[in-house]
Design an enzyme around this catalytic site. Structure first.
Site, mmCIF file in Angstrom:
data_model
loop_
_atom_site.group_PDB
_atom_site.id
_atom_site.type_symbol
_atom_site.label_atom_id
_atom_site.label_comp_id
_atom_site.label_asym_id
_atom_site.label_seq_id
_atom_site.Cartn_x
_atom_site.Cartn_y
_atom_site.Cartn_z
ATOM 1 N N GLU A 1 79.118 6.606 46.004
ATOM 2 C CA GLU A 1 77.802 7.120 45.594
ATOM 3 C C GLU A 1 77.311 6.421 44.322
ATOM 4 O OE1 GLU A 1 75.840 8.700 47.391
ATOM 5 O OE2 GLU A 1 77.236 9.321 48.964
ATOM 6 N N TYR B 1 71.978 13.617 41.258
ATOM 7 C CA TYR B 1 72.133 13.047 42.596
ATOM 8 C C TYR B 1 73.621 12.891 42.950
ATOM 9 C CZ TYR B 1 72.801 9.924 46.374
ATOM 10 O OH TYR B 1 73.278 9.408 47.542
ATOM 11 N N ASP C 1 67.267 11.466 47.053
ATOM 12 C CA ASP C 1 67.176 10.025 46.751
ATOM 13 C C ASP C 1 65.944 9.454 47.448
ATOM 14 O OD1 ASP C 1 67.829 9.775 49.411
ATOM 15 O OD2 ASP C 1 69.614 8.541 49.104
HETATM 16 N N1 ADE Z 1 73.342 6.086 50.302
HETATM 17 C C1 ADE Z 1 73.815 6.837 49.317
HETATM 18 N N2 ADE Z 1 74.844 7.582 49.709
HETATM 19 C C2 ADE Z 1 75.048 7.283 51.004
HETATM 20 C C3 ADE Z 1 75.968 7.719 51.970
HETATM 21 N N3 ADE Z 1 76.897 8.633 51.660
HETATM 22 N N4 ADE Z 1 75.881 7.211 53.193
HETATM 23 C C4 ADE Z 1 74.940 6.297 53.475
HETATM 24 N N5 ADE Z 1 74.042 5.849 52.623
HETATM 25 C C5 ADE Z 1 74.087 6.337 51.388
#
Ligand code: ADE
Length: 344
Positions: free
Chosen positions: A54, A134, A152
């Site tokens: 993340e 987030y 997001d």
């Molecule tokens: N973008 C941010 N976190 C994500 C996730 N867990 N899977 C796919 N895209 C992402």
């Protein structure tokens, strides 16, 4: 007089139950297979891997992020391994990925986790360096099943379209995301929204015929789904002119350690910006006989840097370049000598 419960009296916007079922049924079939989504025999995700992914994906696209992710968790397989590593090794693994504060914060947070234990809740994650709402919502929902909605870019776009909201504020998005979140499957729900936004409800040409939510979507009904949300005003890019000195060669060179939030902790060629940059650099390093090697450009966070790279002579200690973490701009500068963008 009491209002009659007609269809017209129902609150504007999608019906939560059918919408949740539609999106989760779609996700059960179409979820992207991504390395941070691996589960153990009990179906649990490793919070360390979720956290690293993340942080990476905050500012890095999935296609690129997965390469860095695989490399990072191979080098630092556990939070203990990350905490034990020197910061320079962590920055080296992050080399070229940008926003290096992320790597410095991961490292600091890993040391805090080793000392105090791995947080199991949103508030514990939020207290760690580099973890904002987030990331805390993502880790607590994906790894611990806590009912926290992520907000997001993908989620913002999907929700703006569902409700035909042209200018969704952060608060608006969070409120809608919180209300729609499926408390029975919060992690799946969050990733379903991300995947829908990344693969179907894309910014320029949403694939509405393939969308499981089109029946609930106000933007689809409007006939112009791509118009939502309205484009944000872009922060203007600032052009910056700078000069770098290469004392040595592309493999053994005089390097300085960078400071500041952007590139702090990385190494690079000595650089000066603005007027008289070259004479200032030559004086500072007691260098002479500059020869222009070439010019490279690189954009980073609202700056477009044009870097004029000079070879010069000086008595200055050399370092082995490949042993140090360098920014992409420095790799480009050193690449002038070898005719390629990256030397290793
Ligand atoms: N973008 C941010 N976190 C994500 C996730 N867990 N899977 C796919 N895209 C992402």
């Amino acid at each position: 007089m009491k209002a009659r419960q007609t269809k017209e009296n129902e609150p504007a916007g999608p019906l939560t139950g059918p919408l949740r079922r539609a999106l989760l049924a779609w996700f059960d079939v179409h979820a992207r297979v991504l390395p941070w989504r691996m589960v153990d025999d009990a179906g649990r995700r490793d919070p360390y891997r979720v956290w690293v992914s993340e942080v990476l994906l905050q500012q890095t696209q999935v296609a690129r992020g997965r390469i860095y992710f695989e490399n990072f968790v191979t080098q630092f397989a556990t939070v203990q391994a990350l905490a034990d590593a020197p910061i320079e090794a962590v920055l080296k693994a992050w080399e070229g990925c940008g926003y290096y504060a992320r790597a410095r914060n991961l490292h600091r947070a890993a040391r805090q986790i080793v000392a105090d234990g791995m947080p199991a809740h949103y508030s514990g994650w939020l207290a760690l360096p580099g973890v904002g709402p987030y990331t805390a919502a993502a880790v607590s929902s994906l790894a611990f099943g806590e009912a926290r909605a992520v907000n997001d870019g993908n989620v913002r776009r999907v929700l703006a379209r569902l409700y035909a909201e042209l200018t969704p504020s952060e608060t608006w998005v969070q409120e809608k995301a919180d209300a729609l979140l499926d408390p029975a499957r919060p992690g799946n729900w969050n990733e379903a929204l991300m995947d829908l936004g990344a693969t179907i409800c894309t910014p320029k040409s949403p694939n509405c015929p393939a969308c499981p939510l089109s029946a609930h979507c106000a933007a689809f009904k409007s006939g112009e789904p791509g118009a939502y949300p309205a484009a944000k005003k872009r922060t203007p890019v600032k052009a910056v002119d700078a000069v770098a000195l290469l004392i040595g060669d592309a493999h053994e060179a005089y390097l300085e350690q960078r400071e500041g939030n952007l590139l702090g902790g990385l190494y690079g060629l000595p650089i000066e910006e603005g007027e008289d940059a070259l004479p200032r650099l030559l004086t500072r390093l007691s260098a002479h006989s500059p020869q222009l090697l070439g010019t490279v450009t690189h954009s980073m966070t609202h700056r477009l840097v044009t870097l004029h790279v000079y070879a010069a002579q000086a008595e200055a200690p050399r370092q082995t370049v490949k042993e140090r973490p360098l920014s992409r701009l420095d790799h480009k500068a050193l690449g002038l000598l070898s005719g390629q963008g990256r030397l290793f």
